[in-house]
Motif scaffolding. Structure first.
Motif: not given
Length: 205
Positions: A129-141
């Motif tokens: 889930g590397s890409a979705l984890r990174g996307t998750f963090a960016e959306l929250q930010a």
């Protein structure tokens, strides 16, 4: 309609066995070439429709996916749901080491558009889930509210467990067992198998 399964999905992609270092930093024994997955929309259509149907229950305002395949998928799912679309782009540090070093960033044009919105995150395949984890963090930010993660195929449990621990449901059209290893615990390393770094070519895991 019968839900498409893992075997049908794997018929649409090329794969090979070996010893691979994936984007997440984990090692794995299977690599999938997803570059041509969306070349024939008719073939992938049943999977996209199934994922869109699963996302309806989450009341999303937008769908976001990481480039490349996740963004193609996000646009198709967003169209099916009649909601907005956005994407993230990978930034991999030159000296990337350890696990989950890749970052995924929203283009400037989408930063304010996602603020306060309920967003579904999707990718073609999710393992660690590397890409979705990174996307998750960016959306929250940027003030978005991630409400669901999804993939056409979920391999193994690592990525799904990350989101489950944060109360984010994971929708999968198909699931398949998959082994990932930490570099220090990899049996292929212990056996002396040559290691191929596919992360540099954009493979996500």
């Amino acid at each position: 309609m019968t839900q498409p399964g893992a075997a049908a999905f794997l018929e649409l992609v090329s794969g090979r066995r070996g010893h691979f270092r994936l984007e997440s930093g984990h090692h794995g024994g299977l690599w999938l070439d997803l570059d041509a997955l969306f070349a024939e929309p008719r073939r992938i259509g049943p999977f996209v429709a199934a994922l869109a149907d699963a996302m309806r229950a989450h009341g999303v305002d937008a769908v976001c996916g990481p480039l490349l395949g996740g963004a193609f998928l996000a646009q198709l799912v967003a169209h099916a749901l009649g909601v907005e679309f956005c994407f993230t782009e990978r930034v991999m540090p030159a000296d990337a080491g350890g696990l989950y070093a890749a970052r995924y960033l929203l283009p400037t044009a989408y930063v304010e558009r996602v603020r306060g919105k309920r967003v579904a995150m999707v990718d073609d395949v999710m393992s660690a889930g590397s890409a979705l984890r990174g996307t998750f963090a960016e959306l929250q930010a940027h003030g978005a509210v991630p409400v669901a993660a999804g993939a056409l195929l979920v391999l193994g449990a690592a990525g799904a467990e990350f989101f489950a621990a944060r109360g984010i449901p994971v929708e999968a059209v198909a699931r398949e067992a998959y082994e990932l290893w930490l570099p220090g615990e990899c049996p292929l390393c212990a056996a002396g198998a040559p290691l191929e770094d596919v992360a540099a070519g954009g493979e996500r895991a």
